[in-house]
Design a protein around this motif. Structure first.
Motif: not given
Length: 170
Positions: A3-15
């Motif tokens: 799948x594709x996961x989408x997030x804001x910049x502030x969440x990239x490490x955790x995601x």
């Protein structure tokens, strides 16, 4: 199933860690500096330098055909063994648009309206950047169907920032 996961910049490490992502697309202004998550190697990271606007204006860069083509090509080269992480600054406009195009690039047989509806279900606040969608519609030879599908879901719910979400490939 990947799948594709989408997030804001502030969440990239955790995601990236939570979903075991190995590839990432960043849609950020050319001058915006940020740290790439450690588990994503430089050759598996596409940074597309553009602003979230629909036309060039002083000091800002609107999405163009080369930007969108790079997103499509990167997605087409994704082996789908791990989720693809796509982010922009707020996770509301550029990254949802790139997620739609990436999904269509790897699964061109899918229905445009069903894809747009999956996006709306996954993210009530997503408002895909229209210019990215229009260019991608053309490059993916969708004949206007993807643009119409995105228009049909309308503007997303007001949000100062999007929440991370998963866009299933089917």
């Amino acid at each position: 199933m990947s799948y594709i996961v989408v997030c804001p910049l502030e969440n990239i490490a955790d995601v990236a860690e939570q979903h075991q992502c190995k590839r990432m697309i960043s849609l950020m202004s050319p001058s915006h500096e940020f740290e790439r998550p450690a588990q994503i190697s430089p050759e598996c990271h596409l940074h597309v330098g553009m602003n979230d606007i629909n036309f060039d204006t002083a000091g800002l860069i609107s999405p163009d055909e080369a930007h969108v083509a790079s997103v499509i090509e990167f997605a087409q080269n994704w082996d789908q063994k791990n989720p693809l992480l796509i982010h922009c600054w707020f996770g509301v406009s550029r990254s949802p648009a790139a997620a739609l195009l990436s999904s269509m690039a790897v699964k061109p047989e899918q229905n445009d309206h069903e894809l747009a509806n999956r996006l709306r279900e996954a993210s009530p606040s997503a408002t895909p950047n229209r210019r990215i969608i229009e260019i991608g519609d053309k490059l993916l030879d969708r004949g206007g169907k993807l643009s119409q599908a995105v228009n049909s879901i309308g503007r997303g719910r007001e949000a100062s920032q999007g929440n991370p979400f998963i866009l299933p490939l089917d």
